[in-house]
Enzyme design. Structure first.
Site, mmCIF file in Angstrom:
data_model
loop_
_atom_site.group_PDB
_atom_site.id
_atom_site.type_symbol
_atom_site.label_atom_id
_atom_site.label_comp_id
_atom_site.label_asym_id
_atom_site.label_seq_id
_atom_site.Cartn_x
_atom_site.Cartn_y
_atom_site.Cartn_z
ATOM 1 N N TRP A 187 0.832 -1.209 0.000
ATOM 2 C CA TRP A 187 0.000 0.000 0.000
ATOM 3 C C TRP A 187 0.857 1.245 0.000
ATOM 4 O O TRP A 187 0.539 2.228 -0.665
ATOM 5 C CB TRP A 187 -0.974 -0.011 1.178
ATOM 6 C CG TRP A 187 -1.917 -1.162 1.099
ATOM 7 C CD1 TRP A 187 -2.018 -2.206 1.973
ATOM 8 C CD2 TRP A 187 -2.894 -1.411 0.080
ATOM 9 N NE1 TRP A 187 -2.988 -3.084 1.556
ATOM 10 C CE2 TRP A 187 -3.540 -2.625 0.405
ATOM 11 C CE3 TRP A 187 -3.285 -0.732 -1.079
ATOM 12 C CZ2 TRP A 187 -4.549 -3.176 -0.381
ATOM 13 C CZ3 TRP A 187 -4.293 -1.270 -1.870
ATOM 14 C CH2 TRP A 187 -4.913 -2.478 -1.515
ATOM 15 N N ASP A 198 -1.308 6.779 6.428
ATOM 16 C CA ASP A 198 -2.354 5.824 6.043
ATOM 17 C C ASP A 198 -2.526 4.863 7.218
ATOM 18 O O ASP A 198 -1.680 4.012 7.468
ATOM 19 C CB ASP A 198 -1.909 5.084 4.772
ATOM 20 C CG ASP A 198 -2.887 3.986 4.352
ATOM 21 O OD1 ASP A 198 -3.903 3.777 5.045
ATOM 22 O OD2 ASP A 198 -2.625 3.332 3.321
ATOM 23 N N LYS A 201 -11.388 -1.837 7.219
ATOM 24 C CA LYS A 201 -10.437 -2.647 7.969
ATOM 25 C C LYS A 201 -10.781 -2.652 9.451
ATOM 26 O O LYS A 201 -10.674 -3.680 10.096
ATOM 27 C CB LYS A 201 -9.001 -2.139 7.764
ATOM 28 C CG LYS A 201 -8.547 -2.112 6.313
ATOM 29 C CD LYS A 201 -8.193 -3.485 5.793
ATOM 30 C CE LYS A 201 -7.937 -3.584 4.293
ATOM 31 N NZ LYS A 201 -7.265 -2.474 3.642
HETATM 32 C C1 PLP Z 1 -6.642 -1.992 2.329
HETATM 33 C C2 PLP Z 1 -5.671 -0.916 2.416
HETATM 34 C C3 PLP Z 1 -5.645 0.142 1.493
HETATM 35 C C4 PLP Z 1 -6.583 0.209 0.305
HETATM 36 O O1 PLP Z 1 -7.835 0.550 0.756
HETATM 37 P P1 PLP Z 1 -9.054 0.809 -0.260
HETATM 38 O O2 PLP Z 1 -10.068 1.407 0.659
HETATM 39 O O3 PLP Z 1 -9.442 -0.514 -0.822
HETATM 40 O O4 PLP Z 1 -8.594 1.744 -1.298
HETATM 41 C C5 PLP Z 1 -4.715 1.145 1.671
HETATM 42 N N1 PLP Z 1 -3.852 1.125 2.686
HETATM 43 C C6 PLP Z 1 -3.834 0.132 3.596
HETATM 44 C C7 PLP Z 1 -2.865 0.169 4.707
HETATM 45 C C8 PLP Z 1 -4.749 -0.918 3.484
HETATM 46 O O5 PLP Z 1 -4.743 -1.907 4.390
#
Ligand code: PLP
Length: 367
Positions: free
Chosen positions: A108, A175, A199
């Site tokens: 990511w 993030d 998540k």
């Molecule tokens: C799953 C994930 C993403 C992507 O998320 P989306 O909402 O599907 O775009 C980005 N960063 C991390 C750390 C993730 O676990």
């Protein structure tokens, strides 16, 4: 109608993930009859008083739980997932002749880097890619002339987690998709925090973005409206029709978390779950962890069999025990146990019991 789930699985899915049972039940109620209005949550205007109250409370509660109320931050519930933030961040923060600094800790993080490169010079301060992201790089230097520093607090796929963050004078963007609301941090050290809901906060379809207002409006770029944080703030997260159901279910999860005692309370539970599982991974001679011990994630535990030939035995055992979502990501293989906030410790005990059962079975076998 009987909607009680009698055969609830032990859900280790990495995302979309398990949510508190009461969130599923209350969301189901709201779909049938929202606030006793005689209408479904899905058929009312997002500008109705009842839904505006949902959005306002969700934004307020997110800041409250992160201890960011009254500190110059705004919380937004946007569309497009964390992946859209990969480009909204440089669009809003990277000056037209500026640069940005990124820490590359996984799939990511590198996806975020790829988008930033579309906007300008993108310095990768360190990367653990050459070791298949099994650790968090340390001892790197962040160029203080960059417009911001971007990192990923928890690497969902490789099972590593940042335990500390660099002290820098430039804006810090993080993030936190896979560990938001899971542990206490000094969130005021970050200028933008974003997280796809699915998540650890709610269903897929909305993204929480927490932004310190004073860092905005300095990039010198003309930003399309839907990608402009300032426009979303001005519209109180209703610039266009928000994802009403994911926002509502996220609010229910945040309310659940507050009742539980907030992030500090859930962190204790998360630590206990992680300790239980990692102790077994380390003790059991038939398993090994994938990530360096000091960087292990408390959310996503990635582990492998010492001997791949035993896979079918182990797979049969955990499936029989009612466990779901355990296979690892294809880039690591093995197994990944995602232990998000709503996963009860009882589910972790079931997995540990299965691992011990597996040990006694294979130790008596001749492969
Ligand atoms: C799953 C994930 C993403 C992507 O998320 P989306 O909402 O599907 O775009 C980005 N960063 C991390 C750390 C993730 O676990």
């Amino acid at each position: 109608m009987n909607t009680t789930i009698t055969m609830k699985k032990h859900n280790y899915s990495a995302g979309p993930c398990i949510l508190p049972q009461e969130v599923f039940e209350k969301s189901a109620d709201a779909i049938l009859n929202f606030n006793n209005s005689g209408l479904s949550l899905l058929e009312i205007s997002h500008r109705s008083k009842d839904f505006v109250a949902v959005m306002d409370e969700a934004r307020d509660l997110a800041l409250e739980l992160l201890d960011l109320k009254g500190k110059g931050y705004q919380a937004l519930f946007l569309h497009g997932g964390a992946s859209l933030e990969f480009l909204m961040v440089p669009y809003n923060l990277m000056k037209t002749d500026g640069k940005a600094a990124y820490l590359d800790t996984g799939t990511w993080a590198s996806a975020a880097i790829k988008e930033a490169k579309l906007f300008g010079e993108t310095v990768v301060v360190a990367s653990s890619k050459d070791q298949n992201y099994n650790h968090i790089p340390k001892g790197y230097t962040v160029p203080e002339d960059a417009n911001y520093f971007h990192c990923t607090s928890n690497n969902t796929i490789f099972g590593t987690q940042m335990k500390s963050f660099p002290n820098v004078s430039i804006p810090v963007v993080c993030d936190m998709s896979s560990d938001i609301f899971s542990r206490v941090l000094d969130f005021s050290k970050f200028d933008i925090i974003y997280a796809g809901a699915q998540k650890n906060m709610g269903p897929a379809g909305t993204t929480l973005v927490v932004v310190k207002e004073e860092i905005l409006g300095k990039s010198g770029r003309v930003i399309p409206s839907m990608l402009d944080y300032e426009k979303h703030i001005k519209a109180e997260s209703m610039y266009n029709t928000p994802a009403v159901f994911p926002v509502y279910a996220s609010l229910l999860t945040l309310q659940w978390l507050k009742k539980l005692g907030g992030i500090a309370a859930v962190e204790k539970l998360n630590n206990a779950k992680a300790e239980l599982l990692y102790n077994e991974i380390d003790r059991n001679p038939y398993f090994k962890g994938a990530a360096n011990v000091e960087d292990r994630s408390n959310m996503n535990a990635v582990f492998l069999l010492e001997n791949e030939e035993h896979a079918s035995v182990f797979d049969t055992l955990w499936k029989e025990a009612g466990i779901s979502g355990l296979p690892g990501h294809r880039s690591v293989g093995g197994y990944r146990a995602s232990m998000y906030n709503a996963l009860p410790i009882e589910s972790v005990q079931v997995l540990v019991d299965v691992m011990q059962d597996f040990e006694s079975k294979v130790s008596g076998m001749n492969f």
